[in-house]
Design an enzyme around this catalytic site. Structure first.
Site, short mmCIF file in Angstrom:
data_model
loop_
_atom_site.label_atom_id
_atom_site.label_comp_id
_atom_site.label_asym_id
_atom_site.label_seq_id
_atom_site.Cartn_x
_atom_site.Cartn_y
_atom_site.Cartn_z
N SER A 21 0.83 -1.21 0.00
CA SER A 21 0.00 0.00 0.00
C SER A 21 0.86 1.26 0.00
O SER A 21 0.33 2.36 -0.19
CB SER A 21 -0.93 -0.01 1.22
OG SER A 21 -0.18 -0.17 2.41
N ASP A 74 5.61 -6.73 2.43
CA ASP A 74 4.84 -7.39 1.37
C ASP A 74 5.74 -7.79 0.20
O ASP A 74 6.62 -7.02 -0.21
CB ASP A 74 3.79 -6.42 0.81
CG ASP A 74 2.47 -6.53 1.55
OD1 ASP A 74 2.19 -7.58 2.16
OD2 ASP A 74 1.71 -5.54 1.51
N GLU A 118 -8.90 -9.59 5.01
CA GLU A 118 -9.30 -8.23 4.61
C GLU A 118 -10.70 -8.27 3.99
O GLU A 118 -10.97 -9.09 3.09
CB GLU A 118 -8.29 -7.67 3.60
CG GLU A 118 -8.66 -6.27 3.13
CD GLU A 118 -7.54 -5.53 2.43
OE1 GLU A 118 -6.42 -6.08 2.30
OE2 GLU A 118 -7.78 -4.38 2.00
N LYS A 121 4.82 -11.04 3.57
CA LYS A 121 3.39 -11.32 3.40
C LYS A 121 3.09 -11.45 1.91
O LYS A 121 3.65 -10.70 1.10
CB LYS A 121 2.55 -10.18 4.02
CG LYS A 121 1.04 -10.38 3.86
CD LYS A 121 0.26 -9.42 4.73
CE LYS A 121 0.13 -8.03 4.17
NZ LYS A 121 -0.51 -7.93 2.84
N GLU A 140 -0.29 -12.61 -0.94
CA GLU A 140 -1.75 -12.71 -1.05
C GLU A 140 -2.15 -13.98 -1.79
O GLU A 140 -1.53 -14.35 -2.79
CB GLU A 140 -2.29 -11.49 -1.82
CG GLU A 140 -1.97 -10.16 -1.13
CD GLU A 140 -2.50 -8.95 -1.89
OE1 GLU A 140 -3.19 -9.12 -2.94
OE2 GLU A 140 -2.21 -7.83 -1.44
O1 KIV Z 1 -0.41 -3.31 1.95
C1 KIV Z 1 -1.13 -3.20 2.95
O2 KIV Z 1 -1.25 -2.13 3.56
C2 KIV Z 1 -1.87 -4.37 3.39
C3 KIV Z 1 -2.88 -4.16 4.47
C4 KIV Z 1 -4.13 -3.66 3.85
C5 KIV Z 1 -3.12 -5.39 5.26
O3 KIV Z 1 -1.68 -5.43 2.88
#
Ligand code: KIV
Length: 275
Positions: free
Chosen positions: A57, A95, A193, A124, A126
């Site tokens: 994000s 991420d 989410e 992380k 998805e």
């Molecule tokens: O990238 C991000 O901010 C996220 C959150 C929405 C969990 O993955």
């Protein structure tokens, strides 16, 4: 006198993944916020936030992209490094950017290794059953993994926009199956989410690993928000967001007052000037 809560003065000097599991087992909610830079990371560490997520994000919250699908691996390395260098206590999670793991386990491990080198302590990614080989390969390489189910922003095009996932029975069952598949593959936690609260509660019950909710109701083991939403800086006021401050207005007022002071020659004064 301020009634603001004070950050913890006891507890672990360094948050590890096992502390999140411990929190789940004791029924104590833990906290995650996104952070992308030194100032936000240090402020959230001082506030006692347990986990800092260098989310992709960053692309939409900081870099002006319209979707996280535009956030690059290099963006993630840059901002992960900034956060990791700035804090000691919180767990730092980064991420994997869109396109860095969907192409297979080898790519996932290569990019995961680079994020860990940049300072992340877990990565992380998805998806559900379709990314199980990637999760297994990352875990086998010694890289802790956090899953992300429900609305998965990198699939915004395939999901036809920002929509709550798992409202129908089949969708809810699929999410629960995916959560179990991720757990069996070795994830340490799962972000949920935009999932109905009852579905998130069910998943939280059936998996042993902690769940972390965003728009997933009160029963997840932890909660996460994009920090600019939490602090009222982004202007985003989705149903699942509570704004705990109004920084956008305060920042604008400060900039207006600065502008007025400069244009009226009230600033800088003698006290701001050198002999
Ligand atoms: O990238 C991000 O901010 C996220 C959150 C929405 C969990 O993955």
């Amino acid at each position: 006198m301020s009634s603001a809560p004070t950050p913890p003065t006891s507890g672990p000097a360094k948050i590890r993944l096992r502390h999140l599991l411990d929190a789940k087992e004791r029924g104590r909610p833990f906290t995650m916020l996104t952070a992308y830079d030194q100032v936000s990371a240090q402020v959230f560490e001082a506030a006692g936030i347990d986990v800092l997520l260098v989310g992709d994000s960053v692309g939409t919250a900081v870099l002006g992209y319209s979707s996280t699908t535009s956030t690059t691996h290099q963006d993630m390395l840059t901002f992960t490094g900034a956060v990791a260098r700035s804090v000691h206590r919180p767990l730092v999670v980064a991420d994997l950017a869109f396109g860095t793991y969907q192409t297979g386990p080898e790519d996932a491990v290569r990019h995961g290794v680079e994020l860990i080198r940049a300072g992340a302590e877990a990565v992380k990614l998805e998806g559900g059953h379709e990314i199980v080989p990637q999760v297994r390969a990352l875990v086998a390489a010694g890289i802790p993994v956090i899953g992300h189910l429900g609305f998965t922003p990198q699939s915004v095009n395939a999901l036809s926009g920002h929509r709550v996932q798992g409202r129908e029975t089949a969708g809810a069952d699929q999410l629960a199956d995916d959560a179990i598949a991720l757990q069996e593959a070795g994830v340490s936690a799962i972000v949920l989410e935009l999932v109905p609260a009852a579905v998130a509660a069910r998943i939280t019950e059936v998996v042993a690993v902690p769940t972390i909710g965003i728009g997933a109701g009160p029963d997840c083991d932890g909660q996460v928000l994009v920090w600019q939403d939490m602090a009222g800086l982004s202007g985003f006021e989705g149903r699942f967001v509570r704004t705990f401050a109004h920084l956008r207005g305060q920042l604008q007022t400060a900039a207006e007052e600065y502008r007025a002071a400069v244009t009226s020659r009230a600033y800088p004064g003698p006290e701001h000037s050198f002999e």
